[in-house]
Scaffold this active site. Structure first.
Site, PDB file in Angstrom:
ATOM      1  N   HIS A  89       5.045  13.906  10.287  1.00  0.00           N
ATOM      2  CA  HIS A  89       4.831  14.344  11.673  1.00  0.00           C
ATOM      3  C   HIS A  89       4.728  15.864  11.764  1.00  0.00           C
ATOM      4  O   HIS A  89       5.112  16.589  10.854  1.00  0.00           O
ATOM      5  CB  HIS A  89       5.940  13.822  12.595  1.00  0.00           C
ATOM      6  N   CYS A  98      12.351  13.033   7.257  1.00  0.00           N
ATOM      7  CA  CYS A  98      10.903  12.887   7.420  1.00  0.00           C
ATOM      8  C   CYS A  98      10.147  13.932   6.615  1.00  0.00           C
ATOM      9  O   CYS A  98      10.730  14.835   6.024  1.00  0.00           O
ATOM     10  CB  CYS A  98      10.530  13.037   8.897  1.00  0.00           C
TER      11      CYS A  98
END
Length: 169
Positions: free
Chosen positions: A123, A139
């Site tokens: 992301h 992440c």
């Protein structure tokens, strides 16, 4: 000769994401930031899971760069320094989300280690965050322009390998 399949490789040591396109063009390299806690597969570890994954879902196509997401939904906000000051505790997920799903039972898929249930994404992140340095909560963070570019070049189902070195860890 079988048609080449696009794929992504993420190197935790060099903090790079490489896209190998479907055609025979050269690989594309993007700097990333993975987990501050290093590699690891356990639930709630704050680590980036290793091994074979695939993109299970893609979220945010068509949204404005720096769109803020919470629980994979756009909030209606666009990231700014003022917004960051107002909400200093947020782990900013911006622009696009590529949600990963593990393929290795007991390693990154299944009870206690499931990358999908851990909400492991590729992301966007604020441009003030450094790339090439582990800083995330698990992440794979990217520059917003880079994650939008990547998003536009891939589709759900393509393989993603997250490795700790040049060997298949």
């Amino acid at each position: 000769m079988p048609e080449a399949v696009p794929r992504i490789e993420i190197d935790l040591v060099t903090q790079t994401l490489t896209l190998f396109p479907q055609d025979t063009s050269s690989p594309m390299f993007y700097p990333v930031s993975t987990a501050l806690n290093g590699p690891g597969e356990r639930q709630s570890s704050g680590c980036t899971p290793r091994g074979r994954h695939y993109i299970r879902a893609m979220i945010g196509g068509g949204e404005t760069q720096n769109t803020v997401f919470i629980a994979r939904r756009p909030t209606g906000e666009v990231y700014s320094a003022k917004l960051a000051q107002t909400f200093p505790e947020r782990d900013w997920i911006l622009s696009r989300i590529l949600w990963l799903c593990g393929l290795e039972s007991g390693k990154n898929r299944g009870p206690g280690v499931d990358s999908f249930r851990r909400f492991i994404y590729i992301h966007g992140t604020p441009d003030t965050e450094p790339m090439g340095v582990p800083r995330s909560h698990g992440c794979i963070r990217m520059r917003n322009t880079d994650v939008i570019d990547l998003y536009d070049r891939v589709k759900p189902g393509i393989p993603v390998l997250i490795r700790q070195s040049s060997s298949l860890n």
